[in-house]
Design an enzyme around this catalytic site. Sequence first.
Site, PDB file in Angstrom:
ATOM      1  N   ASN A 249      -1.876  -0.246   7.276  1.00 50.18           N
ATOM      2  CA  ASN A 249      -1.392  -1.606   7.576  1.00 50.18           C
ATOM      3  C   ASN A 249      -0.530  -2.225   6.473  1.00 50.18           C
ATOM      4  O   ASN A 249      -0.400  -3.441   6.380  1.00 50.18           O
ATOM      5  CB  ASN A 249      -2.554  -2.512   8.000  1.00 50.18           C
ATOM      6  CG  ASN A 249      -3.599  -2.663   6.915  1.00 50.18           C
ATOM      7  OD1 ASN A 249      -3.442  -2.131   5.813  1.00 50.18           O
ATOM      8  ND2 ASN A 249      -4.649  -3.395   7.208  1.00 50.18           N
TER       9      ASN A 249
ATOM     10  N   GLU B 281      -9.523  -9.836  -8.105  1.00 48.17           N
ATOM     11  CA  GLU B 281      -8.559  -8.746  -7.928  1.00 48.17           C
ATOM     12  C   GLU B 281      -7.428  -8.820  -8.955  1.00 48.17           C
ATOM     13  O   GLU B 281      -6.972  -7.790  -9.454  1.00 48.17           O
ATOM     14  CB  GLU B 281      -8.024  -8.780  -6.489  1.00 48.17           C
ATOM     15  CG  GLU B 281      -9.123  -8.430  -5.490  1.00 48.17           C
ATOM     16  CD  GLU B 281      -8.737  -8.635  -4.021  1.00 48.17           C
ATOM     17  OE1 GLU B 281      -7.595  -9.066  -3.747  1.00 48.17           O
ATOM     18  OE2 GLU B 281      -9.590  -8.359  -3.152  1.00 48.17           O
TER      19      GLU B 281
ATOM     20  N   TYR C 148     -12.315  -2.233  -3.396  1.00 53.39           N
ATOM     21  CA  TYR C 148     -12.830  -2.295  -2.021  1.00 53.39           C
ATOM     22  C   TYR C 148     -14.361  -2.251  -1.982  1.00 53.39           C
ATOM     23  O   TYR C 148     -14.944  -1.884  -0.955  1.00 53.39           O
ATOM     24  CB  TYR C 148     -12.240  -1.154  -1.190  1.00 53.39           C
ATOM     25  CG  TYR C 148     -10.810  -1.417  -0.741  1.00 53.39           C
ATOM     26  CD1 TYR C 148     -10.481  -2.567  -0.013  1.00 53.39           C
ATOM     27  CD2 TYR C 148      -9.793  -0.508  -1.018  1.00 53.39           C
ATOM     28  CE1 TYR C 148      -9.170  -2.803   0.410  1.00 53.39           C
ATOM     29  CE2 TYR C 148      -8.477  -0.742  -0.588  1.00 53.39           C
ATOM     30  CZ  TYR C 148      -8.183  -1.890   0.125  1.00 53.39           C
ATOM     31  OH  TYR C 148      -6.885  -2.120   0.554  1.00 53.39           O
TER      32      TYR C 148
ATOM     33  N   LYS D 134       0.839  -1.200   0.000  1.00 59.66           N
ATOM     34  CA  LYS D 134       0.000   0.000   0.000  1.00 59.66           C
ATOM     35  C   LYS D 134       0.885   1.265   0.000  1.00 59.66           C
ATOM     36  O   LYS D 134       2.107   1.180   0.207  1.00 59.66           O
ATOM     37  CB  LYS D 134      -0.914  -0.038   1.224  1.00 59.66           C
ATOM     38  CG  LYS D 134      -1.946  -1.178   1.186  1.00 59.66           C
ATOM     39  CD  LYS D 134      -2.864  -1.131   2.399  1.00 59.66           C
ATOM     40  CE  LYS D 134      -3.931  -2.209   2.346  1.00 59.66           C
ATOM     41  NZ  LYS D 134      -4.862  -2.127   3.517  1.00 59.66           N
TER      42      LYS D 134
ATOM     43  N   PHE E  38     -15.233   3.394   7.366  1.00 60.98           N
ATOM     44  CA  PHE E  38     -13.839   3.566   6.951  1.00 60.98           C
ATOM     45  C   PHE E  38     -13.664   3.551   5.436  1.00 60.98           C
ATOM     46  O   PHE E  38     -12.539   3.688   4.946  1.00 60.98           O
ATOM     47  CB  PHE E  38     -12.931   2.517   7.610  1.00 60.98           C
ATOM     48  CG  PHE E  38     -13.249   1.077   7.246  1.00 60.98           C
ATOM     49  CD1 PHE E  38     -12.747   0.496   6.093  1.00 60.98           C
ATOM     50  CD2 PHE E  38     -14.037   0.296   8.074  1.00 60.98           C
ATOM     51  CE1 PHE E  38     -13.029  -0.822   5.758  1.00 60.98           C
ATOM     52  CE2 PHE E  38     -14.319  -1.037   7.751  1.00 60.98           C
ATOM     53  CZ  PHE E  38     -13.814  -1.591   6.588  1.00 60.98           C
TER      54      PHE E  38
ATOM     55  N   ARG F 192       2.484  -7.135   8.975  1.00 63.27           N
ATOM     56  CA  ARG F 192       1.796  -6.067   9.712  1.00 63.27           C
ATOM     57  C   ARG F 192       2.274  -6.012  11.166  1.00 63.27           C
ATOM     58  O   ARG F 192       2.396  -4.933  11.745  1.00 63.27           O
ATOM     59  CB  ARG F 192       0.288  -6.272   9.642  1.00 63.27           C
ATOM     60  CG  ARG F 192      -0.284  -5.963   8.250  1.00 63.27           C
ATOM     61  CD  ARG F 192      -1.664  -6.539   8.081  1.00 63.27           C
ATOM     62  NE  ARG F 192      -2.331  -6.090   6.860  1.00 63.27           N
ATOM     63  CZ  ARG F 192      -3.468  -6.610   6.404  1.00 63.27           C
ATOM     64  NH1 ARG F 192      -4.063  -7.601   7.065  1.00 63.27           N
ATOM     65  NH2 ARG F 192      -4.012  -6.165   5.298  1.00 63.27           N
TER      66      ARG F 192
ATOM     67  N   HIS G 165      -1.882  -5.388   1.313  1.00 65.79           N
ATOM     68  CA  HIS G 165      -3.176  -6.012   1.032  1.00 65.79           C
ATOM     69  C   HIS G 165      -2.936  -7.416   0.505  1.00 65.79           C
ATOM     70  O   HIS G 165      -1.975  -7.640  -0.230  1.00 65.79           O
ATOM     71  CB  HIS G 165      -3.941  -5.217  -0.040  1.00 65.79           C
ATOM     72  CG  HIS G 165      -5.105  -5.991  -0.596  1.00 65.79           C
ATOM     73  ND1 HIS G 165      -6.335  -6.018   0.029  1.00 65.79           N
ATOM     74  CD2 HIS G 165      -5.205  -6.831  -1.666  1.00 65.79           C
ATOM     75  CE1 HIS G 165      -7.145  -6.820  -0.662  1.00 65.79           C
ATOM     76  NE2 HIS G 165      -6.487  -7.320  -1.693  1.00 65.79           N
TER      77      HIS G 165
END
Length: 149
Positions: A112, A126, A49, A9, A57, A102, A115
Amino acid sequence: MDRTYVMVKPDGVQRNLVGEIIARFEKRGIKIAALKMLRISRELAEKHYGEHKGKPFFEPLVDFITSGPVVAMVLEGKDVVSTARDMMGATNPLKAAPGTIRGSYGMDVGRNVVHGSDSPESAAREIALFFAPEEVIDYNKEVDSWLYE
Ligand code: IDP
Ligand code: MG
């Protein structure tokens, strides 16, 4: 062999953790089948997402994931969807086991670092969102006979 979608990320990129994270998978014996850096568009982030749409969130998550480049990859190996998730640790880094990605590098659920797809079905979805079929490379590595009986 199975495939999964993994992404460093924007926080992982900014914190110079790209090499460290890829190295963990490589050293484990997981094969890289595709790899690229990209800046995610809002549209792609909302698709990726989509299951979280409506949650409190969601908007901050979309803002964050589009805030800088990410490093996207397709990883290949035996049971790699669950293996990669296990190597990442729990969603909340403070709850992630020490030694996981993490649990080693994160402090907050909204930062975090990585993914990973949560099921083979999510992985297929994905991978198709982030990579064209020809970007995912099918190749042999001689070391495979030393990794798998
Ligand atoms: P996962 O990344 O471990 O699969 P998900 O529940 O799918 O976790 O959530 C997607 C991402 O949304 C998480 O990685 C995290 O960055 C963010 N997120 C999840 N739950 C929360 C929360 O309660 N507060 C803030 N961010 C969250
Ligand atoms: Mg998830």
